[in-house]
Design a protein around this motif. Structure first.
Motif, PDB file in Angstrom:
ATOM      1  N   ARG A 117       0.845  -1.202   0.000  1.00 46.41           N
ATOM      2  CA  ARG A 117       0.000   0.000   0.000  1.00 46.41           C
ATOM      3  C   ARG A 117       0.878   1.250   0.000  1.00 46.41           C
ATOM      4  NH1 ARG A 117      -2.021   4.763   1.606  1.00 46.41           N
ATOM      5  NH2 ARG A 117      -4.255   4.979   1.408  1.00 46.41           N
ATOM      6  N   GLU A 118       1.960   1.224   0.759  1.00 45.43           N
ATOM      7  CA  GLU A 118       2.843   2.388   0.825  1.00 45.43           C
ATOM      8  C   GLU A 118       3.481   2.656  -0.537  1.00 45.43           C
ATOM      9  OE1 GLU A 118       4.452   5.749   2.463  1.00 45.43           O
ATOM     10  OE2 GLU A 118       2.945   4.436   3.354  1.00 45.43           O
ATOM     11  N   ILE A 119       3.970   1.614  -1.188  1.00 43.10           N
ATOM     12  CA  ILE A 119       4.570   1.785  -2.521  1.00 43.10           C
ATOM     13  C   ILE A 119       3.509   2.257  -3.508  1.00 43.10           C
ATOM     14  CG2 ILE A 119       5.648   0.565  -4.465  1.00 43.10           C
ATOM     15  CD1 ILE A 119       7.065  -1.188  -2.301  1.00 43.10           C
ATOM     16  N   GLY A 120       2.302   1.702  -3.404  1.00 39.53           N
ATOM     17  CA  GLY A 120       1.198   2.134  -4.259  1.00 39.53           C
ATOM     18  C   GLY A 120       0.907   3.615  -4.065  1.00 39.53           C
ATOM     19  N   PHE A 121       0.823   4.036  -2.794  1.00 43.35           N
ATOM     20  CA  PHE A 121       0.564   5.448  -2.495  1.00 43.35           C
ATOM     21  C   PHE A 121       1.669   6.338  -3.060  1.00 43.35           C
ATOM     22  CE2 PHE A 121       1.648   9.088   0.147  1.00 43.35           C
ATOM     23  CZ  PHE A 121       0.518   9.874  -0.041  1.00 43.35           C
ATOM     24  N   LEU A 122       2.921   5.981  -2.814  1.00 42.58           N
ATOM     25  CA  LEU A 122       4.042   6.804  -3.277  1.00 42.58           C
ATOM     26  C   LEU A 122       4.055   6.899  -4.808  1.00 42.58           C
ATOM     27  CD1 LEU A 122       6.811   5.561  -0.809  1.00 42.58           C
ATOM     28  CD2 LEU A 122       5.547   7.728  -0.714  1.00 42.58           C
ATOM     29  N   THR A 123       3.714   5.799  -5.477  1.00 38.89           N
ATOM     30  CA  THR A 123       3.683   5.795  -6.944  1.00 38.89           C
ATOM     31  C   THR A 123       2.567   6.705  -7.459  1.00 38.89           C
ATOM     32  OG1 THR A 123       4.542   3.533  -6.983  1.00 38.89           O
ATOM     33  CG2 THR A 123       3.495   4.325  -8.999  1.00 38.89           C
ATOM     34  N   VAL A 124       1.367   6.562  -6.898  1.00 38.26           N
ATOM     35  CA  VAL A 124       0.225   7.384  -7.328  1.00 38.26           C
ATOM     36  C   VAL A 124       0.519   8.861  -7.054  1.00 38.26           C
ATOM     37  CG1 VAL A 124      -2.202   7.923  -6.816  1.00 38.26           C
ATOM     38  CG2 VAL A 124      -1.480   5.536  -7.100  1.00 38.26           C
ATOM     39  N   HIS A 125       1.040   9.150  -5.876  1.00 42.43           N
ATOM     40  CA  HIS A 125       1.385  10.520  -5.479  1.00 42.43           C
ATOM     41  C   HIS A 125       2.367  11.129  -6.493  1.00 42.43           C
ATOM     42  CE1 HIS A 125       2.168  13.745  -2.541  1.00 42.43           C
ATOM     43  NE2 HIS A 125       3.448  13.629  -2.873  1.00 42.43           N
ATOM     44  N   SER A 126       3.404  10.376  -6.823  1.00 39.00           N
ATOM     45  CA  SER A 126       4.406  10.860  -7.770  1.00 39.00           C
ATOM     46  C   SER A 126       3.854  11.008  -9.174  1.00 39.00           C
ATOM     47  CB  SER A 126       5.607   9.921  -7.806  1.00 39.00           C
ATOM     48  OG  SER A 126       6.509  10.283  -6.802  1.00 39.00           O
ATOM     49  N   MET A 127       3.001  10.082  -9.583  1.00 41.56           N
ATOM     50  CA  MET A 127       2.390  10.191 -10.918  1.00 41.56           C
ATOM     51  C   MET A 127       1.606  11.503 -11.041  1.00 41.56           C
ATOM     52  SD  MET A 127       2.960   7.979 -13.268  1.00 41.56           S
ATOM     53  CE  MET A 127       1.542   8.197 -14.356  1.00 41.56           C
ATOM     54  N   LEU A 128       0.893  11.872  -9.988  1.00 39.49           N
ATOM     55  CA  LEU A 128       0.151  13.138 -10.025  1.00 39.49           C
ATOM     56  C   LEU A 128       1.115  14.320 -10.141  1.00 39.49           C
ATOM     57  CD1 LEU A 128      -2.625  12.251  -7.436  1.00 39.49           C
ATOM     58  CD2 LEU A 128      -2.948  12.641  -9.892  1.00 39.49           C
ATOM     59  N   HIS A 129       2.271  14.230  -9.468  1.00 45.73           N
ATOM     60  CA  HIS A 129       3.291  15.278  -9.639  1.00 45.73           C
ATOM     61  C   HIS A 129       3.771  15.330 -11.090  1.00 45.73           C
ATOM     62  CE1 HIS A 129       3.861  16.957  -5.721  1.00 45.73           C
ATOM     63  NE2 HIS A 129       4.222  15.815  -5.159  1.00 45.73           N
ATOM     64  N   LEU A 130       4.002  14.161 -11.688  1.00 46.66           N
ATOM     65  CA  LEU A 130       4.480  14.135 -13.074  1.00 46.66           C
ATOM     66  C   LEU A 130       3.458  14.776 -14.019  1.00 46.66           C
ATOM     67  CD1 LEU A 130       6.160  10.618 -13.503  1.00 46.66           C
ATOM     68  CD2 LEU A 130       7.195  12.769 -12.749  1.00 46.66           C
ATOM     69  N   LEU A 131       2.178  14.715 -13.629  1.00 43.65           N
ATOM     70  CA  LEU A 131       1.117  15.298 -14.456  1.00 43.65           C
ATOM     71  C   LEU A 131       0.819  16.751 -14.079  1.00 43.65           C
ATOM     72  CD1 LEU A 131      -1.300  12.245 -14.682  1.00 43.65           C
ATOM     73  CD2 LEU A 131       0.290  13.079 -16.418  1.00 43.65           C
ATOM     74  N   GLY A 132       1.649  17.321 -13.189  1.00 48.61           N
ATOM     75  CA  GLY A 132       1.539  18.748 -12.918  1.00 48.61           C
ATOM     76  C   GLY A 132       0.887  19.136 -11.602  1.00 48.61           C
ATOM     77  N   TYR A 133       0.450  18.173 -10.808  1.00 47.75           N
ATOM     78  CA  TYR A 133      -0.147  18.514  -9.517  1.00 47.75           C
ATOM     79  C   TYR A 133       0.937  18.887  -8.517  1.00 47.75           C
ATOM     80  CZ  TYR A 133      -4.663  16.814 -11.061  1.00 47.75           C
ATOM     81  OH  TYR A 133      -5.835  16.650 -11.744  1.00 47.75           O
ATOM     82  N   ASP A 134       0.577  19.794  -7.598  1.00 44.79           N
ATOM     83  CA  ASP A 134       1.535  20.238  -6.589  1.00 44.79           C
ATOM     84  C   ASP A 134       0.795  20.464  -5.283  1.00 44.79           C
ATOM     85  OD1 ASP A 134       3.709  21.200  -5.248  1.00 44.79           O
ATOM     86  OD2 ASP A 134       3.760  23.124  -6.290  1.00 44.79           O
ATOM     87  N   HIS A 135       1.336  19.915  -4.202  1.00 43.08           N
ATOM     88  CA  HIS A 135       0.689  20.066  -2.887  1.00 43.08           C
ATOM     89  C   HIS A 135       1.525  20.933  -1.957  1.00 43.08           C
ATOM     90  CE1 HIS A 135       3.660  17.394  -1.088  1.00 43.08           C
ATOM     91  NE2 HIS A 135       3.576  16.712  -2.209  1.00 43.08           N
ATOM     92  N   GLU A 136       2.678  21.382  -2.427  1.00 42.81           N
ATOM     93  CA  GLU A 136       3.633  22.077  -1.551  1.00 42.81           C
ATOM     94  C   GLU A 136       3.018  23.316  -0.906  1.00 42.81           C
ATOM     95  OE1 GLU A 136       6.760  20.972  -0.785  1.00 42.81           O
ATOM     96  OE2 GLU A 136       6.459  19.220  -2.041  1.00 42.81           O
ATOM     97  N   ALA A 137       2.159  24.022  -1.630  1.00 43.39           N
ATOM     98  CA  ALA A 137       1.574  25.253  -1.084  1.00 43.39           C
ATOM     99  C   ALA A 137       0.361  24.958  -0.200  1.00 43.39           C
ATOM    100  CB  ALA A 137       1.172  26.180  -2.236  1.00 43.39           C
ATOM    101  N   GLY A 138      -0.067  23.697  -0.163  1.00 45.61           N
ATOM    102  CA  GLY A 138      -1.248  23.346   0.641  1.00 45.61           C
ATOM    103  C   GLY A 138      -2.513  23.810  -0.059  1.00 45.61           C
ATOM    104  N   GLY A 139      -3.550  24.069   0.716  1.00 46.41           N
ATOM    105  CA  GLY A 139      -4.784  24.603   0.149  1.00 46.41           C
ATOM    106  C   GLY A 139      -5.524  23.604  -0.712  1.00 46.41           C
ATOM    107  N   LEU A 140      -6.322  24.134  -1.623  1.00 49.43           N
ATOM    108  CA  LEU A 140      -7.227  23.328  -2.438  1.00 49.43           C
ATOM    109  C   LEU A 140      -6.479  22.320  -3.313  1.00 49.43           C
ATOM    110  CD1 LEU A 140     -10.182  22.883  -3.060  1.00 49.43           C
ATOM    111  CD2 LEU A 140      -9.998  24.594  -4.871  1.00 49.43           C
ATOM    112  N   GLU A 141      -5.364  22.736  -3.886  1.00 46.45           N
ATOM    113  CA  GLU A 141      -4.586  21.836  -4.751  1.00 46.45           C
ATOM    114  C   GLU A 141      -4.155  20.589  -3.973  1.00 46.45           C
ATOM    115  OE1 GLU A 141      -2.442  21.149  -8.541  1.00 46.45           O
ATOM    116  OE2 GLU A 141      -3.801  22.765  -8.016  1.00 46.45           O
ATOM    117  N   SER A 142      -3.748  20.795  -2.739  1.00 50.09           N
ATOM    118  CA  SER A 142      -3.333  19.686  -1.880  1.00 50.09           C
ATOM    119  C   SER A 142      -4.509  18.749  -1.595  1.00 50.09           C
ATOM    120  CB  SER A 142      -2.767  20.257  -0.573  1.00 50.09           C
ATOM    121  OG  SER A 142      -2.330  19.220   0.255  1.00 50.09           O
ATOM    122  N   VAL A 143      -5.672  19.322  -1.325  1.00 53.97           N
ATOM    123  CA  VAL A 143      -6.881  18.533  -1.056  1.00 53.97           C
ATOM    124  C   VAL A 143      -7.277  17.744  -2.301  1.00 53.97           C
ATOM    125  CG1 VAL A 143      -9.362  18.692  -0.533  1.00 53.97           C
ATOM    126  CG2 VAL A 143      -7.728  20.080   0.746  1.00 53.97           C
TER     127      VAL A 143
END
Length: 168
Positions: A117-143
């Motif tokens: 599950r942890e590897i799955g989460f890290l992979t999905v999380h990173s894939m979203l970064h590769l597609l341009g998502y960013d959570h660093e600023a928090g807020g709605l984008e993070s949610v």
């Protein structure tokens, strides 16, 4: 997405943690599920590398100027939805995902779920970064990013705090 081929190149550059059976298939399924959720068009190529804490520490310092190890790093090759194309295959090269296996083991234990599950989460999380998502600023984008992560993980049977069995 049936004709849109997804190529996931997986390499293991660490010896600390044995990669469990089925993890390579899981990583491929995670990458594909994110692309389907995001309605990504055309063939895609992603590189996933398993490393140790020393290696991810070096990369984190070199590319993010953060002098510590971390669980995962994403190196997107695209900008604003535009990606380089592999001249041999015509696939859009989304980028590289680097996962620290010792970190993944430690986090799985801390959060009380499986390494898969942890590897799955890290992979999905990173894939979203590769597609341009960013959570660093928090807020709605993070949610929004967190919601998408949970949607994909639930689709793959990797719900948070659920008991499940990952077969091959």
């Amino acid at each position: 997405m049936t004709e849109n081929k997804v190529k996931v190149i997986i390499s293991n550059a660490q010896k600390e943690v044995k990669i469990p059976t089925g993890v390579r298939m899981l990583v491929r399924r995670c990458c594909t599920a994110v692309l389907i959720l995001e309605k990504f068009q055309g063939p895609a190529e992603i590189s996933v590398k398993f490393v140790d804490d020393d290696e991810i520490h070096k990369l984190n310092k070199q590319y993010r100027n953060v002098d510590s190890s971390t669980d995962v790093l994403s190196f997107p090759l695209g900008e604003n939805g535009v990606y380089d194309t592999n001249p041999d295959t015509g696939a859009q090269m989304l980028g590289d995902i680097v996962i620290s296996m010792p970190h993944a083991v430690e986090q799985a234990e801390r959060y009380g779920h499986s390494l898969q599950r942890e590897i799955g989460f890290l992979t999905v999380h990173s894939m979203l970064h590769l597609l341009g998502y960013d959570h660093e600023a928090g807020g709605l984008e993070s949610v929004r990013m967190r919601e998408k992560e949970e949607t994909v993980l639930t689709q793959l049977g990797l719900q948070r705090n659920g008991s499940y069995y990952m077969g091959d």
